[in-house]
Design an enzyme around this catalytic site. Structure first.
Site: not given
Length: 582
Positions: A294, A521, A551
């Site tokens: 991320s 995602d 995610h």
């Protein structure tokens, strides 16, 4: 006020994101939603879920900045200009070069890890790994201001678990799980089962970046004030509500300046990248082997740009688009969460009578949720203890549950119960996103998230500019558009100026970096992976696609992704760019 999903879009302590990230429910990360999270409990605690950890929550990029006093602002601007001009060989010159050598030669005092601090999310000391390996923690000194390396230092908290096969050890594998603002010291042990294969030949290492957890944490409001702050209306409908919203953002920024003002100019991604290169040297590695998730992909990209010759084997998962501005990142996140919600609704409809939600089509389920949001805006319902579930918290909780398909059953149950007047489960999900534990204590996840986003990104949206963009956000997402759109104001009242429109991640000459995009995602939309691979440069970015939900991809359970990553990190075999895993 909504918090930012972290994956990074939005910046600041409210809804919206910067296209970066945050992760899944649970305090094991107290950093936001992600695949590394714990399942929330109705009493407000986050109960650990098997095989989960947490990292972030919807991403946040363009949301919560504030302005500072003139002298402070001028000093920060000078610092950023100097820092931006440094090359990967720059030691600062003169005494700075000697200090640089001294810092690189520091010996870390590794000791058994204590329980996570309140700022890291609290909890118990990490348990030994399979085979009895214990977690070790230490502190590393870094310059407070990298433009003045011979000046004051601060300490960063580190954690490691040694490689199983020391005879064939490659080095350290450094993790950043996202946020920004997530504690790596508390997240790595919670996520360790997912990376146990990699511990065969790597010491697993993570850290609390500056401003986070035990590393000179940013402090803003106290716990009671945060309860009130997160309950307030973050999608104003009239001038009175708009005024209250802006005043709350201003109050938050002022509190951060009052409690952490001297630290705020130095918490950004560029400084964190320089910290990682010092960490590499202190750990004794010639190259930085890295796993970024991320927001951690953006940090990794900035590192690769600053130190291309020092990149070792690196993997970016759940990738932030480095080419998108704060508002573009927030819009991308709105589309991403809408896509994830639509997939959730389609799944519910496909299960027929087993679905607890009213509606025979995804559109009808969506309208049910919108109607629930509107009712909660007018009249909150009982939540946990004496706290009620507001519209803002419900939307935040829904976003939290979309970080992983594992949490779809919780979302379905939470929505059904809220429709019946019980808001405890959605409030628990929202608490997990905000880093609140059952004792009512908050980690500093969202404070750090705001501070890092707002010192990174230049954009400062006024009330009128924000309102002008709302139609785009509503079109992108009927469920999350208002929530994320209003987040554009997140940095308006921040006391420190931002550094860039978008980060430079070009890294000519760097070793291959595997960049993984997940088509489902919500926090870091799939398109960001290709943008990152292209921005890193030809021969550097190696794109791998996972056609899945949630995610992140490596710990999704997909064998194809896991094997491709393991072969690269453990054996140096680079996957073919364009590989697709289903």
């Amino acid at each position: 006020m909504p918090t930012s999903p972290t994956g990074r879009p939005g910046a600041g302590p409210e809804p919206g994101g910067d296209g970066r990230d945050t992760d899944a429910p649970g305090p094991s990360e107290a950093s936001g939603p992600h695949r590394y999270a714990a399942a929330p409990r109705r009493d407000g605690a986050a109960q650990e879920a098997p095989g989960t950890t947490l990292t972030g929550g919807p991403g946040r990029r363009g949301g919560a900045a504030r302005r500072a006093g003139t002298l402070l602002a001028a000093g920060i601007a000078t610092t950023l200009l100097v820092t931006a001009g440094c090359s990967d060989d720059d030691g600062g010159g003169g005494n700075g070069e000697q200090r640089d050598r001294d810092l690189a030669g520091q010996n870390l005092d590794w000791r058994p890890c204590p329980a996570p601090s309140e700022a890291e999310g609290g909890g118990t000391a990490p348990s030994p790994l399979p085979g009895g390996t214990t977690w070790e923690c230490s502190f590393m000194e870094v310059p407070r201001d990298w433009a003045k390396p011979d000046g004051e230092t601060i300490e960063l908290a580190l954690i490691r678990a040694k490689a199983r096969d020391q005879a064939h050890r490659i080095g350290s594998l450094i993790f950043n799980f996202g946020g920004p603002g997530g504690s790596g010291v508390s997240t790595l042990p919670a996520a360790a089962a997912d990376f146990e294969r990699l511990r065969a030949r790597y010491d697993l290492v993570s850290f609390d970046p500056r401003g986070v957890g035990r590393s000179q944490p940013v402090e803003c409001l106290d716990d009671k004030e945060l309860d009130e702050y997160y309950a307030q209306d973050a999608t104003p409908d009239d001038s009175a509500e708009e005024k209250a919203y802006s005043e709350n953002l201003s109050r938050y920024g002022s509190a951060c300046e009052e409690n952490s003002g001297p630290d705020l100019p130095y918490v950004g991604t560029t400084n964190a990248a320089r910290d990682m290169d010092l960490m590499r040297r202190v750990l004794g590695d010639d190259k930085l082997h890295y796993f970024g998730i991320s927001y951690g992909t953006e940090l990794g990209g900035v590192y690769a740009h600053l130190f291309p010759k020092n990149v070792g084997r690196a993997v970016f998962d759940a990738v932030v688009d480095p080419t998108s501005t704060a508002v573009e990142g927030s819009l991308g996140q709105a589309r991403g969460f809408q896509l994830a919600f639509t997939n959730f609704a389609e799944d519910c409809v496909a299960r027929g009578d087993a679905c607890q939600l009213p509606g025979s089509t995804p559109e009808e389920i969506q309208q049910f949720v919108i109607d629930l949001q509107n009712r909660l805006e007018k009249q909150p319902i009982p939540g946990i203890g004496d706290r009620e579930l507001t519209q803002t918290q419900a939307t935040n909780g829904i976003a939290q549950a979309l970080y992983s398909k594992e949490y779809w059953p919780l979302l379905e149950q939470g929505l059904d119960e809220a429709d019946g007047g019980d808001g405890s489960l959605l409030l628990a999900l929202s608490d997990a996103m905000n880093g609140r534990n059952r004792e009512g204590q908050y980690s500093n996840l969202q404070a750090a998230n705001a501070a890092i986003n707002c010192v990174d990104f230049k954009e400062r949206y006024s009330l009128d500019q924000t309102k002008a963009r709302l139609p785009e956000f509503r079109k992108a997402s009927p469920v999350f558009g208002d929530y994320l759109g209003w987040g554009l104001m997140g940095c308006k009242h921040w006391p420190v100026p931002g550094q860039w429109e978008t980060p430079d991640v070009s890294a000519p000459g760097a070793a291959p970096i595997v960049v993984i995009g997940n088509t489902g995602d919500p926090a870091t939309p799939y398109e960001g992976a290709r943008a990152m691979a292209e921005a890193l440069g030809e021969g550097v970015g190696v794109e791998l696609t996972y056609e899945g939900e949630g995610h992140g991809a490596y710990n999704s359970g997909n064998k194809c992704v896991a094997e491709a990553v393991d072969r690269y990190l453990l054996n140096g075999k680079v996957p073919a760019s364009g590989t697709v895993c289903r």
